[in-house]
Scaffold this active site. Structure first.
Site, short mmCIF file in Angstrom:
data_model
loop_
_atom_site.label_atom_id
_atom_site.label_comp_id
_atom_site.label_asym_id
_atom_site.label_seq_id
_atom_site.Cartn_x
_atom_site.Cartn_y
_atom_site.Cartn_z
N LYS A 115 0.83 -1.21 0.00
CA LYS A 115 0.00 0.00 0.00
C LYS A 115 0.86 1.25 0.00
CE LYS A 115 -4.12 -1.78 2.32
NZ LYS A 115 -5.07 -1.58 3.43
N GLY A 148 -8.48 4.74 -1.50
CA GLY A 148 -9.26 4.51 -2.71
C GLY A 148 -8.62 3.57 -3.71
N LYS A 207 -0.55 -7.82 5.91
CA LYS A 207 -1.18 -9.11 5.60
C LYS A 207 -2.42 -8.82 4.75
CE LYS A 207 -2.07 -13.56 6.12
NZ LYS A 207 -1.16 -14.53 5.46
N GLU A 238 -9.08 3.08 7.38
CA GLU A 238 -8.83 4.50 7.13
C GLU A 238 -9.83 5.31 7.93
OE1 GLU A 238 -9.17 5.49 2.95
OE2 GLU A 238 -7.72 3.95 2.41
N ASN A 285 -12.13 8.78 7.39
CA ASN A 285 -12.56 9.84 6.48
C ASN A 285 -12.92 11.07 7.31
OD1 ASN A 285 -12.37 8.14 4.19
ND2 ASN A 285 -14.32 7.25 4.75
N ARG A 326 -14.50 13.80 6.70
CA ARG A 326 -15.48 14.62 5.98
C ARG A 326 -16.88 14.04 6.20
NH1 ARG A 326 -13.34 10.90 2.25
NH2 ARG A 326 -14.95 9.52 1.43
C1 MV4 Z 1 -7.02 -4.08 2.22
C2 MV4 Z 1 -7.70 -5.21 1.71
C3 MV4 Z 1 -7.28 -6.45 2.17
N1 MV4 Z 1 -6.26 -6.56 3.05
N2 MV4 Z 1 -6.02 -4.24 3.09
C4 MV4 Z 1 -9.19 -0.88 -0.59
C5 MV4 Z 1 -9.12 0.61 -0.57
C6 MV4 Z 1 -8.23 0.97 0.52
N3 MV4 Z 1 -8.85 1.95 1.32
C7 MV4 Z 1 -7.97 -0.28 1.29
N4 MV4 Z 1 -8.53 -1.36 0.55
C8 MV4 Z 1 -8.32 -2.65 0.91
N5 MV4 Z 1 -7.33 -2.84 1.84
C9 MV4 Z 1 -5.64 -5.46 3.48
N6 MV4 Z 1 -4.61 -5.60 4.34
C10 MV4 Z 1 -8.72 -5.02 0.80
C11 MV4 Z 1 -9.02 -3.74 0.37
C12 MV4 Z 1 -10.06 -3.65 -0.62
C13 MV4 Z 1 -11.31 -3.11 -0.34
C14 MV4 Z 1 -11.61 -2.59 0.90
C15 MV4 Z 1 -12.84 -2.05 1.16
C16 MV4 Z 1 -13.81 -2.05 0.18
C17 MV4 Z 1 -13.54 -2.54 -1.08
C18 MV4 Z 1 -12.30 -3.07 -1.34
C19 MV4 Z 1 -12.05 -3.58 -2.62
C20 MV4 Z 1 -10.81 -4.10 -2.88
C21 MV4 Z 1 -9.82 -4.12 -1.90
#
Ligand code: MV4
Length: 448
Positions: free
Chosen positions: A158, A164, A201, A288, A290, A292
């Site tokens: 990340k 997003g 992870k 996260e 937000n 807002r």
């Molecule tokens: C993750 C995850 C799985 N494992 N982190 C997507 C946007 C960003 N804010 C963080 N996201 C994710 N982080 C870990 N360690 C899966 C996602 C993710 C996701 C999260 C919330 C809603 C939709 C999503 C779609 C794909 C991936």
């Protein structure tokens, strides 16, 4: 209380803010781009100032023009809505320095949650669960490989400036790590001007469940229960609901307490949202925050019977939070109606609305800025309406949503209404058996 609020936004959220201001006896100033001169937010505000041509950077992101509009109209506060300048720390600071109240958190609060590593470290200190991962930045591929081995594959790369989905990669095995590290780093550098990378992870098949919170200038914070936002496509939410069909009373309580800890950790002032990933074992992790008001705040307003914009304005004016006295009742679902063609991979579909009939009746709310004869411009977000249905149970809310969507008539442009109608009939959706991967598996296009 404020005498005059400038709304630095457009579309349905500008209207939403104007409505509450009117009810509170506060004067309003709309700002608009030349493309929006015939918009309802311009018509319904007490005053309106053109702030530039249609490209967002020349108008809705044009800080100099917005500040000038606030000064010539003598506004004492600015509401940023969502998107545009809502999470711009420099803008929040500039308002503070100009003696105009930014209706939202301070620059420092925005910054501390905007940098994901800083946010994560703050949450660890506050005792909020986070996804196991690197201790801060991962500066090299060598370091990344060592860490990933320790954490165990699959891992997620990340961007610390991310959010997003940008600069985010899933890595299933060591052979894939180097190329993904480099491409995530390059994407983050190009998108955010910050190529800092960290590792976690990978949480498989998570739900996205977020907690609405409110905090005031005196260190008080409370939560207003959750929203399940797992129905997303390419990081765009399509449907949100409250309560989450996945949460138990016990987990709801734990996540609510964690969200309050998160808010208190940064002395959060304003309304905001703490996003969590929830895995299949019902373990939850901070994702996260937000800083807002969000698109889907309306779902919480419906189950809580509580005006979140009013609370946000009152907090900004120095009042204490009142939200803690409210509790959820019944069930609410929101469908986002976009000017997109779901049959053509959700391609944007701007154009003139020739005919419009919006659904009505008990428990049906439609927040929209469009009307018959309105032309959806191609320059902005494609969301044109939100349909929110509230009933005593989830089953009844789904039935009401189906009825409302069938009553929603739009001619002239394609919308996502047919997609939502199909979704409301889907077995897995009805059972509440879905996670963030659902839309990829959802085969909704009708075969003849
Ligand atoms: C993750 C995850 C799985 N494992 N982190 C997507 C946007 C960003 N804010 C963080 N996201 C994710 N982080 C870990 N360690 C899966 C996602 C993710 C996701 C999260 C919330 C809603 C939709 C999503 C779609 C794909 C991936």
């Amino acid at each position: 209380m404020f005498k005059k609020i400038l709304i630095a936004n457009r579309g349905e959220i500008a209207l939403r803010v104007i409505r509450t201001c009117k009810e509170m006896g506060i004067n309003t100033v709309a700002v608009y781009s030349t493309a929006d001169k015939d918009s309802l937010h311009v018509r319904f505000a007490d005053e309106a100032v053109c702030i530039g041509p249609h490209p967002s950077r020349d108008s809705y992101l044009n800080v100099a023009n917005i500040m000038a509009a606030a000064e010539i109209t003598n506004a004492d506060a600015i509401h940023p809505g969502y998107g545009f300048l809502a999470e711009n720390a420099d803008f929040s600071q500039l308002c503070a320095d100009s003696n105009i109240k930014f209706i939202g958190p301070s620059a420092k609060m925005i910054q501390s949650m905007g940098d994901k590593i800083t946010a994560k470290e703050t949450m660890i200190k506050a005792g909020v669960p986070v996804v196991p991962g690197s201790d801060g930045l991962v500066p090299s591929i060598k370091e990344a490989k060592k860490l990933a081995k320790k954490i165990g594959y699959p891992v997620m790369i990340k961007a610390t400036a991310g959010g997003g989905g940008k600069g985010m990669r899933i890595v299933k095995e060591e052979a894939e790590l180097e190329s993904n590290y480099l491409s995530a780093q390059a994407e983050a550098g190009a998108s955010f001007g910050n190529d800092g990378i960290y590792i976690e992870k990978f949480v498989e098949e998570p739900r996205h469940i977020e907690i609405q919170i409110a905090g005031d200038q005196y260190g008080n914070a409370c939560h207003l229960s959750e929203r399940d936002c797992s129905i997303q496509r390419r990081h765009q939410k399509l449907v949100e609901e409250a309560p989450s069909p996945f949460l138990t009373e016990e987990l709801r309580k734990k996540m609510g307490e964690a969200a309050i800890k998160a808010a208190k950790a940064i002395n959060y002032e304003s309304v905001g949202t703490v996003e969590f990933l929830v895995d299949k074992h019902r373990d939850f992790y901070f994702m996260e925050m937000n800083t807002r008001i969000q698109v889907e705040h309306t779902v919480t307003e419906e189950v809580m019977d509580f005006d979140l914009i009013k609370e946000q304005i009152k907090i900004a004016a120095g009042e204490k939070i009142t939200a803690s006295e409210y509790f959820p009742k019944g069930h609410a679902i929101e469908c986002r109606i976009n000017a997109e063609d779901p049959m053509r991979d959700f391609a944007p579909c701007p154009g003139r609305i020739e005919y419009l009939h919006t659904p009505k009746g008990l428990g049906v709310r439609v927040d929209t800025h469009v009307f018959a004869g309105y032309t959806v411009p191609p320059f902005y977000d494609s969301m044109i309406a939100k349909v929110i249905c509230r009933a005593q149970t989830r089953t009844e809310a789904i039935a009401k949503m189906k009825r409302a969507l069938e009553e929603f008539l739009i001619e002239g442009i394609k919308t996502t209404i047919p997609f939502h109608l199909k979704l409301m009939d889907d077995k897995r959706f009805i059972e509440g058996n879905f996670n963030t991967g659902f839309i990829n598996e959802f085969d909704w296009i009708e075969e003849d």
